[in-house]
Design a protein around this motif. Structure first.
Motif, PDB file in Angstrom:
ATOM      1  N   ALA A  75       0.816  -1.221   0.000  1.00  0.00           N
ATOM      2  CA  ALA A  75       0.000   0.000   0.000  1.00  0.00           C
ATOM      3  C   ALA A  75       0.850   1.272   0.000  1.00  0.00           C
ATOM      4  CB  ALA A  75      -0.927   0.002   1.203  1.00  0.00           C
ATOM      5  N   LEU A  76       2.101   1.194   0.420  1.00  0.00           N
ATOM      6  CA  LEU A  76       2.937   2.390   0.488  1.00  0.00           C
ATOM      7  C   LEU A  76       3.565   2.763  -0.850  1.00  0.00           C
ATOM      8  CD1 LEU A  76       4.706   1.828   3.926  1.00  0.00           C
ATOM      9  CD2 LEU A  76       2.861   3.429   3.391  1.00  0.00           C
ATOM     10  N   HIS A  77       3.511   1.857  -1.841  1.00  0.00           N
ATOM     11  CA  HIS A  77       4.079   2.186  -3.160  1.00  0.00           C
ATOM     12  C   HIS A  77       3.221   1.595  -4.265  1.00  0.00           C
ATOM     13  CE1 HIS A  77       5.921  -1.879  -3.257  1.00  0.00           C
ATOM     14  NE2 HIS A  77       6.203  -1.641  -1.999  1.00  0.00           N
ATOM     15  N   ASN A  79       3.954  -0.098  -7.422  1.00  0.00           N
ATOM     16  CA  ASN A  79       4.208  -1.396  -8.043  1.00  0.00           C
ATOM     17  C   ASN A  79       4.503  -2.460  -7.000  1.00  0.00           C
ATOM     18  OD1 ASN A  79       4.020  -0.103 -10.547  1.00  0.00           O
ATOM     19  ND2 ASN A  79       6.191   0.444 -10.484  1.00  0.00           N
ATOM     20  N   PRO A  80       3.774  -3.566  -7.031  1.00  0.00           N
ATOM     21  CA  PRO A  80       4.063  -4.654  -6.093  1.00  0.00           C
ATOM     22  C   PRO A  80       5.460  -5.230  -6.362  1.00  0.00           C
ATOM     23  CG  PRO A  80       1.936  -4.983  -7.173  1.00  0.00           C
ATOM     24  CD  PRO A  80       2.607  -3.847  -7.859  1.00  0.00           C
ATOM     25  N   VAL A  81       6.175  -5.553  -5.311  1.00  0.00           N
ATOM     26  CA  VAL A  81       7.512  -6.138  -5.419  1.00  0.00           C
ATOM     27  C   VAL A  81       7.597  -7.338  -4.489  1.00  0.00           C
ATOM     28  CG1 VAL A  81       8.638  -3.962  -6.020  1.00  0.00           C
ATOM     29  CG2 VAL A  81       8.481  -4.636  -3.630  1.00  0.00           C
ATOM     30  N   HIS A  82       8.628  -8.138  -4.680  1.00  0.00           N
ATOM     31  CA  HIS A  82       8.889  -9.263  -3.781  1.00  0.00           C
ATOM     32  C   HIS A  82       9.744  -8.735  -2.634  1.00  0.00           C
ATOM     33  CE1 HIS A  82       9.598 -13.305  -2.388  1.00  0.00           C
ATOM     34  NE2 HIS A  82      10.891 -13.047  -2.377  1.00  0.00           N
ATOM     35  N   VAL A 106       9.757  -1.730   7.093  1.00  0.00           N
ATOM     36  CA  VAL A 106       9.669  -2.266   5.733  1.00  0.00           C
ATOM     37  C   VAL A 106      11.012  -2.881   5.348  1.00  0.00           C
ATOM     38  CG1 VAL A 106       7.913  -0.596   4.998  1.00  0.00           C
ATOM     39  CG2 VAL A 106      10.309  -0.095   4.599  1.00  0.00           C
ATOM     40  N   CYS A 107      10.978  -3.654   4.269  1.00  0.00           N
ATOM     41  CA  CYS A 107      12.216  -4.263   3.775  1.00  0.00           C
ATOM     42  C   CYS A 107      12.939  -3.280   2.850  1.00  0.00           C
ATOM     43  CB  CYS A 107      11.910  -5.567   3.043  1.00  0.00           C
ATOM     44  SG  CYS A 107      11.041  -5.335   1.476  1.00  0.00           S
ATOM     45  N   GLN A 108      14.197  -3.573   2.543  1.00  0.00           N
ATOM     46  CA  GLN A 108      14.982  -2.705   1.671  1.00  0.00           C
ATOM     47  C   GLN A 108      14.369  -2.590   0.280  1.00  0.00           C
ATOM     48  OE1 GLN A 108      18.728  -4.792   2.157  1.00  0.00           O
ATOM     49  NE2 GLN A 108      19.616  -2.978   3.102  1.00  0.00           N
ATOM     50  N   THR A 109      13.820  -3.676  -0.245  1.00  0.00           N
ATOM     51  CA  THR A 109      13.248  -3.647  -1.588  1.00  0.00           C
ATOM     52  C   THR A 109      12.057  -2.708  -1.651  1.00  0.00           C
ATOM     53  OG1 THR A 109      13.984  -5.913  -1.949  1.00  0.00           O
ATOM     54  CG2 THR A 109      12.315  -5.069  -3.445  1.00  0.00           C
ATOM     55  N   CYS A 110      11.155  -2.797  -0.696  1.00  0.00           N
ATOM     56  CA  CYS A 110       9.998  -1.899  -0.681  1.00  0.00           C
ATOM     57  C   CYS A 110      10.445  -0.457  -0.460  1.00  0.00           C
ATOM     58  CB  CYS A 110       8.995  -2.315   0.377  1.00  0.00           C
ATOM     59  SG  CYS A 110       8.019  -3.764  -0.102  1.00  0.00           S
ATOM     60  N   ALA A 111      11.428  -0.245   0.399  1.00  0.00           N
ATOM     61  CA  ALA A 111      11.890   1.117   0.700  1.00  0.00           C
ATOM     62  C   ALA A 111      12.343   1.837  -0.566  1.00  0.00           C
ATOM     63  CB  ALA A 111      13.013   1.071   1.724  1.00  0.00           C
ATOM     64  N   ARG A 112      12.972   1.120  -1.491  1.00  0.00           N
ATOM     65  CA  ARG A 112      13.429   1.735  -2.749  1.00  0.00           C
ATOM     66  C   ARG A 112      12.264   2.220  -3.604  1.00  0.00           C
ATOM     67  NH1 ARG A 112      16.362  -3.169  -3.737  1.00  0.00           N
ATOM     68  NH2 ARG A 112      18.027  -3.147  -2.227  1.00  0.00           N
TER      69      ARG A 112
END
Length: 178
Positions: A75-77, A79-82, A106-112
């Motif tokens: 919900a914070l970004h 495009n869905p990511v793994h 959050v994880c590093q991937t979502c943070a980007r």
């Protein structure tokens, strides 16, 4: 289970305007006490910003936290990511809108992929259990280089290994005992 992930936490502080030109502040944590409505919008905005910072200071960073963004269907970004990488504690606040502050693990991937983010802390990995110290085997000397009489007199073949430095001791004359 020691390696199990715990659900990531999220706090949201929201500034809401009303028809009577007052504003109120709400927090997603029900136990938080909020001030009453006020016509001082700037003061309430400062209160909201300080309130979310207080949650951040008290929350701490957990190395075993799962990504709260992933559990909320990203919900914070857009495009869905793994989800992958180290757990981070982040503050999401769009200064152009200025009405919502979100603190999340959050994880590093979502943070980007999250716009208007400030990384507040990175979780340190759990302290690994120390392994048994390895016993270093001395290097075997092969042949005696020309000019030396014995392997013990030959220079050490591994240039990275040196004897520890011994501090120089000044010569002290013998003192008469008396």
């Amino acid at each position: 289970m020691p390696g199990a992930r715990v659900p990531g936490r999220t706090w949201t502080v929201r500034l809401t305007g009303h028809h009577d030109h007052t504003v109120s502040v709400t927090c997603s944590t029900a136990a938080c006490r909020m001030p009453p409505r006020s016509k001082d919008a700037a003061g309430m905005r400062r209160f909201a910003a300080e309130h979310i910072k207080a949650h951040g200071r008290l929350a701490g960073t957990r190395p075993n936290a799962a990504c709260s963004c992933g559990s909320a269907q990203c919900a914070l970004h857009e495009n869905p990511v793994h989800c992958a990488g180290t757990s981070l504690r982040v503050l999401v606040h769009n200064p152009a809108v200025g009405q919502v502050w979100t603190l999340a693990e959050v994880c590093q991937t979502c943070a980007r992929n999250i716009p208007h983010i400030t990384i507040l802390a990175t979780a340190k990995p759990a302290v690994p259990t120390p392994a048994a110290p390895s016993v270093e085997q001395p290097a075997q000397r092969t042949a005696v280089p020309g000019g030396f009489s014995s392997p013990q007199a030959a220079p050490d073949p591994s240039p990275g290994r040196r004897r520890p430095h011994r501090p120089h001791r000044p010569h002290r004359p013998n003192r008469p005992r008396g």
